[in-house]
Motif scaffolding. Structure first.
Motif, PDB file in Angstrom:
ATOM      1  N   UNK A 184       0.855  -1.141   0.013  1.00  0.00           N
ATOM      2  CA  UNK A 184      -0.033   0.093  -0.050  1.00  0.00           C
ATOM      3  C   UNK A 184       0.813   1.018   0.030  1.00  0.00           C
ATOM      4  N   UNK A 185       0.513   2.105  -1.031  1.00  0.00           N
ATOM      5  CA  UNK A 185       1.293   3.578  -1.013  1.00  0.00           C
ATOM      6  C   UNK A 185       0.271   4.420  -0.732  1.00  0.00           C
ATOM      7  N   UNK A 186       0.539   5.433   0.203  1.00  0.00           N
ATOM      8  CA  UNK A 186      -0.311   6.168   0.386  1.00  0.00           C
ATOM      9  C   UNK A 186       0.329   7.615   0.604  1.00  0.00           C
ATOM     10  N   UNK A 187      -0.456   8.818   0.448  1.00  0.00           N
ATOM     11  CA  UNK A 187       0.102  10.017   0.892  1.00  0.00           C
ATOM     12  C   UNK A 187      -1.324  10.665   1.280  1.00  0.00           C
ATOM     13  N   UNK A 188      -1.344  11.496   2.641  1.00  0.00           N
ATOM     14  CA  UNK A 188      -2.655  12.315   2.999  1.00  0.00           C
ATOM     15  C   UNK A 188      -2.299  13.472   3.566  1.00  0.00           C
ATOM     16  N   UNK A 231      -6.077  14.807   8.257  1.00  0.00           N
ATOM     17  CA  UNK A 231      -6.027  13.750   9.291  1.00  0.00           C
ATOM     18  C   UNK A 231      -4.685  13.737  10.163  1.00  0.00           C
ATOM     19  N   UNK A 232      -4.420  13.369  11.214  1.00  0.00           N
ATOM     20  CA  UNK A 232      -3.494  12.984  11.912  1.00  0.00           C
ATOM     21  C   UNK A 232      -2.561  12.114  11.555  1.00  0.00           C
ATOM     22  N   UNK A 233      -1.452  12.153  11.969  1.00  0.00           N
ATOM     23  CA  UNK A 233      -0.626  11.119  11.867  1.00  0.00           C
ATOM     24  C   UNK A 233      -0.967   9.624  12.250  1.00  0.00           C
ATOM     25  N   UNK A 234      -1.539   9.798  13.581  1.00  0.00           N
ATOM     26  CA  UNK A 234      -1.866   8.371  13.896  1.00  0.00           C
ATOM     27  C   UNK A 234      -3.190   8.141  13.223  1.00  0.00           C
ATOM     28  N   UNK A 235      -3.976   8.791  12.572  1.00  0.00           N
ATOM     29  CA  UNK A 235      -5.194   8.296  11.911  1.00  0.00           C
ATOM     30  C   UNK A 235      -4.574   7.495  10.473  1.00  0.00           C
ATOM     31  N   UNK A 236      -3.794   8.309  10.173  1.00  0.00           N
ATOM     32  CA  UNK A 236      -3.214   7.991   8.749  1.00  0.00           C
ATOM     33  C   UNK A 236      -2.482   6.789   8.989  1.00  0.00           C
ATOM     34  N   UNK A 237      -1.611   6.432  10.000  1.00  0.00           N
ATOM     35  CA  UNK A 237      -0.839   5.121  10.474  1.00  0.00           C
ATOM     36  C   UNK A 237      -1.852   4.237  10.391  1.00  0.00           C
ATOM     37  N   UNK A 238      -3.225   4.559  10.998  1.00  0.00           N
ATOM     38  CA  UNK A 238      -4.029   3.417  11.044  1.00  0.00           C
ATOM     39  C   UNK A 238      -4.547   2.627   9.856  1.00  0.00           C
ATOM     40  N   UNK A 239      -4.279   3.478   8.757  1.00  0.00           N
ATOM     41  CA  UNK A 239      -4.702   2.729   7.508  1.00  0.00           C
ATOM     42  C   UNK A 239      -3.731   1.575   6.854  1.00  0.00           C
ATOM     43  N   UNK A 240      -2.542   1.698   7.574  1.00  0.00           N
ATOM     44  CA  UNK A 240      -1.518   0.663   7.327  1.00  0.00           C
ATOM     45  C   UNK A 240      -1.354  -0.555   8.197  1.00  0.00           C
ATOM     46  N   UNK A 285      -1.794  -3.850  10.222  1.00  0.00           N
ATOM     47  CA  UNK A 285      -1.393  -5.038   9.566  1.00  0.00           C
ATOM     48  C   UNK A 285      -0.418  -5.358   8.360  1.00  0.00           C
ATOM     49  N   UNK A 286       0.112  -3.999   8.111  1.00  0.00           N
ATOM     50  CA  UNK A 286       1.236  -4.090   7.114  1.00  0.00           C
ATOM     51  C   UNK A 286       2.478  -3.850   7.668  1.00  0.00           C
ATOM     52  N   UNK A 287       3.576  -4.234   7.123  1.00  0.00           N
ATOM     53  CA  UNK A 287       5.007  -3.784   7.572  1.00  0.00           C
ATOM     54  C   UNK A 287       5.216  -2.738   6.914  1.00  0.00           C
ATOM     55  N   UNK A 288       5.313  -1.355   7.760  1.00  0.00           N
ATOM     56  CA  UNK A 288       5.779  -0.171   7.522  1.00  0.00           C
ATOM     57  C   UNK A 288       7.200  -0.087   6.995  1.00  0.00           C
ATOM     58  N   UNK A 289       7.450   0.354   5.753  1.00  0.00           N
ATOM     59  CA  UNK A 289       8.743   0.327   5.242  1.00  0.00           C
ATOM     60  C   UNK A 289       9.418   1.603   5.945  1.00  0.00           C
ATOM     61  N   UNK A 290      10.802   1.620   6.230  1.00  0.00           N
ATOM     62  CA  UNK A 290      11.526   2.621   6.584  1.00  0.00           C
ATOM     63  C   UNK A 290      11.484   3.480   5.674  1.00  0.00           C
ATOM     64  N   UNK A 291      11.336   5.057   6.123  1.00  0.00           N
ATOM     65  CA  UNK A 291      11.370   5.649   7.272  1.00  0.00           C
ATOM     66  C   UNK A 291      10.162   5.823   8.270  1.00  0.00           C
ATOM     67  N   UNK A 338       3.518  10.420   3.922  1.00  0.00           N
ATOM     68  CA  UNK A 338       3.727   9.512   2.800  1.00  0.00           C
ATOM     69  C   UNK A 338       4.037   8.192   3.639  1.00  0.00           C
ATOM     70  N   UNK A 339       3.779   7.224   3.174  1.00  0.00           N
ATOM     71  CA  UNK A 339       4.192   5.798   3.532  1.00  0.00           C
ATOM     72  C   UNK A 339       4.092   4.752   2.713  1.00  0.00           C
ATOM     73  N   UNK A 340       4.941   3.643   2.845  1.00  0.00           N
ATOM     74  CA  UNK A 340       4.450   2.394   1.824  1.00  0.00           C
ATOM     75  C   UNK A 340       4.584   1.223   2.964  1.00  0.00           C
ATOM     76  N   UNK A 341       3.825   0.402   2.958  1.00  0.00           N
ATOM     77  CA  UNK A 341       3.493  -0.693   3.808  1.00  0.00           C
ATOM     78  C   UNK A 341       3.391  -1.925   2.911  1.00  0.00           C
ATOM     79  N   UNK A 342       4.093  -3.042   3.319  1.00  0.00           N
ATOM     80  CA  UNK A 342       3.796  -4.288   2.613  1.00  0.00           C
ATOM     81  C   UNK A 342       3.141  -5.203   3.551  1.00  0.00           C
ATOM     82  N   UNK A 343       2.470  -6.041   2.915  1.00  0.00           N
ATOM     83  CA  UNK A 343       1.614  -6.992   3.542  1.00  0.00           C
ATOM     84  C   UNK A 343       2.320  -8.476   3.529  1.00  0.00           C
ATOM     85  N   UNK A 344       2.531  -8.766   4.921  1.00  0.00           N
ATOM     86  CA  UNK A 344       3.407  -9.920   5.229  1.00  0.00           C
ATOM     87  C   UNK A 344       2.671 -11.288   4.635  1.00  0.00           C
TER      88      UNK A 344
END
Length: 261
Positions: free
Chosen positions: A182-186, A214-223, A225-231, A255-261
């Motif tokens: 999942x690749x997202x920006x918000x 939205x807040x960083x915490x709310x945006x993080x919640x979209x990820x 169950x995913x492994x969030x790539x650094x940073x 911005x963030x990228x998460x990978x489904x394990x």
């Protein structure tokens, strides 16, 4: 299709195109975009940082993780370095489906359908509110038994209810296998974005579709169950910046990228 195009009301895809110095916009889009720039002068930097983030994220997934399938939801108007251009430059056999429900984007979709002969690009006129419909329509272009990168740049902010936005993401990610991403920006009112509050109020009164931060915490919640790539979940300008950019300015767009394990 033309009867769906409103030239008297500013629309996100066209205003965004104006901020990116494109030409696919109308006077109303430029007027609203320029007024918002007056309220929030860094909005153009946000637009450009978001676009640059797309290129870096697709490069990382293609070259680093071997991704060959991309589902780009909320495509916007074609510009430089579209998803298929970045992915197929690195892996010509990449397959891309673009999704948007803006008739202006649909009118320009042929620019998105160019493809390396080894790969494939398609355009789907559909709404992000209907993830099940999107998933039904992406085959046979995409094989949902193989990893897919779901790209949602600046689109979840148009889903006003956070619970619904989470449900949309969950539906999409539940339908793709391990190794998908999942690749997202918000946009956010954090990261120095407090000045954007008045700009968003003006937007919601004068343009379409309505938007929310939205807040960083709310945006993080979209990820979840995913492994969030650094940073991690960071300003999109500061997500794996190009080595030539010593100290990229922070923009109020996570911005963030998460990978489904």
């Amino acid at each position: 299709m033309t009867d769906r195009i409103r030239t008297d009301v500013a629309h996100n895809a066209r205003v965004w195109n104006h901020w990116l110095h494109g030409k696919d916009n109308y006077p109303v889009d430029r007027a609203v975009g320029d007024h918002i720039t007056g309220l929030y002068p860094s909005i153009g930097e946000v637009a450009r940082a978001d676009r640059a983030f797309l290129g870096r994220a697709v490069t990382r997934l293609t070259a680093g993780l071997g991704m060959r399938q991309f589902l780009d939801i909320g495509t916007g108007l074609p510009t430089a370095e579209n998803t298929h251009e970045v992915a197929q430059r690195l892996a010509p056999d990449s397959r891309i489906v673009y999704v948007d429900n803006d008739p202006i984007v649909l009118a320009h979709a042929r620019a998105l359908l160019t493809s390396a002969p080894e790969g494939l690009t398609e355009y789907l006129d559909a709404d992000a509110h209907d993830p099940e419909g999107i998933l039904r329509a992406v085959t046979p272009t995409l094989d949902l038994d193989r990893p897919v990168a779901v790209i949602m740049l600046g689109i979840l902010n148009f889903i006003m209810d956070t619970g619904e936005a989470r449900s949309i993401v969950r539906t999409l990610m539940d339908a793709v296998p391990s190794g998908s991403a999942l690749v997202l920006t918000h946009p956010t009112l954090e990261l120095g974005g407090e000045g954007n509050k008045e700009a968003m109020r003006f937007w919601n009164e004068n343009a379409t579709p309505p938007i929310t931060a939205r807040t960083g915490a709310e945006i993080t919640s979209f990820l979840d169950g995913l492994e969030i790539l650094s940073p991690g979940v960071v300003s999109c300008s500061q997500w794996r910046p190009d080595p030539s950019d010593d100290a990229p300015a922070r923009v109020a767009q996570y911005g963030a990228v998460g990978v489904k394990p």
